[in-house]
Design a protein around this motif. Structure first.
Motif, PDB file in Angstrom:
ATOM      1  N   VAL A 285       0.903  -1.363   0.102  1.00 21.60           N
ATOM      2  CA  VAL A 285       0.049   0.115   0.108  1.00 21.60           C
ATOM      3  C   VAL A 285       0.728   1.196   0.038  1.00 21.60           C
ATOM      4  N   LEU A 286       0.556   2.229  -1.068  1.00 22.84           N
ATOM      5  CA  LEU A 286       1.412   3.381  -0.885  1.00 22.84           C
ATOM      6  C   LEU A 286       0.832   4.678  -0.238  1.00 22.84           C
ATOM      7  N   SER A 287       1.530   5.315   0.552  1.00 26.10           N
ATOM      8  CA  SER A 287       1.061   6.566   1.243  1.00 26.10           C
ATOM      9  C   SER A 287       1.516   7.746   0.613  1.00 26.10           C
ATOM     10  N   PHE A 288       0.581   8.554   0.391  1.00 28.13           N
ATOM     11  CA  PHE A 288       0.889   9.899  -0.326  1.00 28.13           C
ATOM     12  C   PHE A 288       0.397  11.272   0.606  1.00 28.13           C
ATOM     13  N   LEU A 289       1.218  12.299   0.567  1.00 31.54           N
ATOM     14  CA  LEU A 289       0.808  13.531   1.118  1.00 31.54           C
ATOM     15  C   LEU A 289       0.987  14.481   0.382  1.00 31.54           C
ATOM     16  N   GLY A 290      -0.251  15.272   0.417  1.00 29.09           N
ATOM     17  CA  GLY A 290      -0.308  16.307  -0.770  1.00 29.09           C
ATOM     18  C   GLY A 290      -1.074  17.665   0.265  1.00 29.09           C
ATOM     19  N   PRO A 291      -1.554  18.490  -0.828  1.00 26.37           N
ATOM     20  CA  PRO A 291      -2.134  19.864  -0.203  1.00 26.37           C
ATOM     21  C   PRO A 291      -3.572  19.332   0.452  1.00 26.37           C
ATOM     22  N   GLU A 292      -4.233  18.158  -0.110  1.00 26.90           N
ATOM     23  CA  GLU A 292      -5.231  17.929   0.367  1.00 26.90           C
ATOM     24  C   GLU A 292      -5.224  16.859   1.642  1.00 26.90           C
ATOM     25  N   GLY A 293      -4.051  16.582   1.963  1.00 22.98           N
ATOM     26  CA  GLY A 293      -3.825  15.729   3.370  1.00 22.98           C
ATOM     27  C   GLY A 293      -3.185  14.326   2.845  1.00 22.98           C
ATOM     28  N   ALA A 294      -3.336  13.397   3.634  1.00 22.21           N
ATOM     29  CA  ALA A 294      -2.466  12.191   3.438  1.00 22.21           C
ATOM     30  C   ALA A 294      -3.727  11.159   2.804  1.00 22.21           C
ATOM     31  N   ARG A 295      -3.219  10.194   1.915  1.00 24.42           N
ATOM     32  CA  ARG A 295      -4.137   9.269   1.681  1.00 24.42           C
ATOM     33  C   ARG A 295      -3.318   7.935   1.100  1.00 24.42           C
ATOM     34  N   ASP A 296      -3.951   6.667   1.285  1.00 27.21           N
ATOM     35  CA  ASP A 296      -3.208   5.577   0.870  1.00 27.21           C
ATOM     36  C   ASP A 296      -3.877   4.801  -0.267  1.00 27.21           C
ATOM     37  N   VAL A 297      -3.195   4.400  -1.149  1.00 26.00           N
ATOM     38  CA  VAL A 297      -3.500   3.853  -2.386  1.00 26.00           C
ATOM     39  C   VAL A 297      -2.963   2.434  -2.659  1.00 26.00           C
ATOM     40  N   PRO A 298      -3.727   1.110  -2.706  1.00 25.07           N
ATOM     41  CA  PRO A 298      -3.212   0.093  -3.028  1.00 25.07           C
ATOM     42  C   PRO A 298      -2.406   0.060  -4.337  1.00 25.07           C
ATOM     43  N   ILE A 299      -1.254  -0.664  -4.295  1.00 25.71           N
ATOM     44  CA  ILE A 299      -0.340  -0.946  -5.518  1.00 25.71           C
ATOM     45  C   ILE A 299      -1.251  -1.217  -6.684  1.00 25.71           C
ATOM     46  N   LEU A 300      -2.204  -2.040  -6.485  1.00 25.92           N
ATOM     47  CA  LEU A 300      -2.869  -2.452  -7.668  1.00 25.92           C
ATOM     48  C   LEU A 300      -3.636  -1.278  -8.483  1.00 25.92           C
ATOM     49  N   ASP A 301      -4.105  -0.279  -7.695  1.00 23.88           N
ATOM     50  CA  ASP A 301      -4.775   0.762  -8.162  1.00 23.88           C
ATOM     51  C   ASP A 301      -3.834   2.034  -8.728  1.00 23.88           C
ATOM     52  N   TYR A 302      -2.556   1.818  -8.518  1.00 27.77           N
ATOM     53  CA  TYR A 302      -1.643   2.896  -8.619  1.00 27.77           C
ATOM     54  C   TYR A 302      -1.252   3.232  -9.993  1.00 27.77           C
ATOM     55  N   VAL A 303      -0.927   2.349 -10.879  1.00 26.75           N
ATOM     56  CA  VAL A 303      -0.487   2.544 -12.346  1.00 26.75           C
ATOM     57  C   VAL A 303      -1.831   2.716 -13.269  1.00 26.75           C
ATOM     58  N   GLN A 304      -2.017   3.828 -13.761  1.00 28.53           N
ATOM     59  CA  GLN A 304      -3.383   3.967 -14.504  1.00 28.53           C
ATOM     60  C   GLN A 304      -3.373   3.739 -15.858  1.00 28.53           C
ATOM     61  N   ASP A 305      -1.890   4.099 -16.446  1.00 24.47           N
ATOM     62  CA  ASP A 305      -1.532   4.080 -17.864  1.00 24.47           C
ATOM     63  C   ASP A 305      -0.095   4.164 -18.032  1.00 24.47           C
ATOM     64  N   TRP A 306       0.373   4.052 -19.179  1.00 20.06           N
ATOM     65  CA  TRP A 306       1.791   4.045 -19.192  1.00 20.06           C
ATOM     66  C   TRP A 306       2.340   5.468 -18.751  1.00 20.06           C
ATOM     67  N   TYR A 307       3.288   5.366 -17.841  1.00 23.62           N
ATOM     68  CA  TYR A 307       3.477   6.571 -17.105  1.00 23.62           C
ATOM     69  C   TYR A 307       2.614   7.394 -16.119  1.00 23.62           C
ATOM     70  N   GLU A 308       1.334   7.011 -16.216  1.00 20.02           N
ATOM     71  CA  GLU A 308       0.359   7.569 -15.601  1.00 20.02           C
ATOM     72  C   GLU A 308       0.010   7.148 -14.402  1.00 20.02           C
ATOM     73  N   THR A 309       0.169   7.622 -13.084  1.00 16.40           N
ATOM     74  CA  THR A 309      -0.415   6.961 -11.700  1.00 16.40           C
ATOM     75  C   THR A 309      -1.248   7.696 -10.938  1.00 16.40           C
ATOM     76  N   ALA A 310      -1.528   7.084  -9.908  1.00 14.24           N
ATOM     77  CA  ALA A 310      -2.492   7.988  -8.982  1.00 14.24           C
ATOM     78  C   ALA A 310      -2.153   9.165  -8.168  1.00 14.24           C
ATOM     79  N   LEU A 311      -0.635   9.227  -8.417  1.00 16.05           N
ATOM     80  CA  LEU A 311       0.246  10.353  -7.590  1.00 16.05           C
ATOM     81  C   LEU A 311      -0.121  11.411  -8.273  1.00 16.05           C
ATOM     82  N   GLU A 312      -0.724  12.568  -7.516  1.00 12.78           N
ATOM     83  CA  GLU A 312      -1.411  13.706  -8.297  1.00 12.78           C
ATOM     84  C   GLU A 312      -0.164  14.861  -7.948  1.00 12.78           C
ATOM     85  N   PRO A 313       0.001  15.702  -9.122  1.00 10.83           N
ATOM     86  CA  PRO A 313       1.032  16.659  -8.795  1.00 10.83           C
ATOM     87  C   PRO A 313       0.916  17.543  -7.654  1.00 10.83           C
ATOM     88  N   GLY A 314       1.888  17.901  -6.791  1.00 10.29           N
ATOM     89  CA  GLY A 314       1.998  18.339  -5.574  1.00 10.29           C
ATOM     90  C   GLY A 314       1.845  17.247  -4.583  1.00 10.29           C
TER      91      GLY A 314
END
Ligand SMILES: Cc1cc2nc3c(=O)[nH]c(=O)nc-3n(C[C@H](O)[C@H](O)[C@H](O)COP(=O)(O)OP(=O)(O)OC[C@H]3O[C@@H](n4cnc5c(N)ncnc54)[C@H](O)[C@@H]3O)c2cc1C
Length: 281
Positions: free
Chosen positions: A131-160
């Motif tokens: 499980v991946l943990s992100f911190l951004g301007p909207e706060g912290a959130r967790d994303v399971p690895i299988l939901d992470y990669v959305q397309d070629w070099y596109e991921t659930a990690l938002e800018p910021g």
């Protein structure tokens, strides 16, 4: 000219990314510096994660899970005694990345954030149910690895956002391993396979790398294979299910056709590697 900023805390780093929307975090620089030198990245600011406490190292949490700080270097992951049994797959993948120089520079967070489809951690972490943990301007959130990669070099990690940690389930006493086919030792994978036996020794978790934008796993096929690991026909059916999900490209490391042919071969090879452990269980 690029300015490198050195925040002391994660909150400062997130604030700096918000202040400089074109800025990027920099971890070890193993990939980012090369991209910059090639003119692929042109940020006026880089936000170094180097001085932020708590981002480096692997720790066991109270409930037995393992937390890998995003700035943990591949060399430290490859040498970690905490990664045993079902998590050996992550340790093995770390040890197969590039060469010593890159393993001493590169970090798990940087590799996951970069999301190269041929990178070694993504299938290993998918196999381990990370499980991946992100911190951004909207706060912290967790994303399971299988939901992470959305397309070629596109991921659930938002800018910021900053990837802060990768959490792994408590290790089970079940064998796991990682294997990659590469043109030469230390190259990115042409295709790779991360595999772990389930705790009862009757089933598998398998993730294939470098054969699509992200790691390929099929939980339904894994459930169907449960209890039939010694049935060659069932294993072939399982491999065919993963081939059907693959979406490889032709590139310098191999053709799409070659990659598709490697998937069943890798599954058979890696299963054979785990077989003695299965027999002993
Ligand atoms: C010669 C060479 C060979 C290699 N071979 C392999 C290989 O065989 N297998 C393999 O898997 N990898 C390989 N790599 C890649 C290597 O694993 C790098 O470590 C990895 O790509 C990331 O490097 P880094 O951690 O230094 O991140 P950086 O280079 O600093 O950053 C990479 C990207 O991730 C972003 N980023 C970094 N950290 C974070 C974070 N915590 N949160 C959000 N964004 C972040 C950056 O903004 C940047 O876009 C190779 C690299 C090189 C240079």
């Amino acid at each position: 000219m690029t300015q490198v900023l050195f925040p002391d805390t994660l909150d400062q780093a997130v604030a700096l990314l918000a202040d400089h929307p074109e800025a990027r975090p920099i971890a070890g620089g193993a990939t980012l510096v090369a991209m910059r030198n090639a003119g692929l990245v042109d940020s006026s600011h880089l936000i170094s994660l180097d001085r932020i406490a708590g981002l480096r190292g692997i720790e066991r949490l109270a409930d037995g899970r393992l937390r890998v700080g995003a700035m943990t270097r591949h060399a430290d992951t490859a040498g970690s005694d905490l990664l045993t049994g079902s998590l050996m797959v992550v340790r093995k993948a770390a040890g197969m990345i590039a060469n010593k120089v890159v393993r001493n520079m590169g970090t798990m967070g940087g590799s996951v954030a970069n999301a190269d489809p041929a990178a070694d951690y993504l299938p290993a972490l998918a196999c381990a149910d990370a499980v991946l943990s992100f911190l951004g301007p909207e706060g912290a959130r967790d994303v399971p690895i299988l939901d992470y990669v959305q397309d070629w070099y596109e991921t659930a990690l938002e800018p910021g956002e900053i990837l802060t940690a990768i959490t792994l389930p408590a290790p089970e006493a079940a064998a796991s391993t990682y294997r990659k086919i590469a043109r030469v030792s230390g190259d990115y994978a042409t295709a790779s396979c991360a595999m772990a036996l389930t705790a009862d020794g009757q089933g598998l978790r398998v993730a294939i790398g470098a054969c699509g934008p992200g790691p390929i796993r099929d939980r339904d096929a894994e459930a169907a294979l449960h209890g039939h690991l010694h049935d060659a026909g069932a294993v072939a059916e399982f491999a065919a299910a993963l081939v059907a999900l693959a979406d490889p490209v032709d590139d310098v490391r191999g053709s799409a056709e070659y990659r598709l042919a490697l998937i069943p071969r890798l599954i058979t090879l890696v299963l054979a590697e785990l077989n003695p452990v299965m027999e002993a269980a």
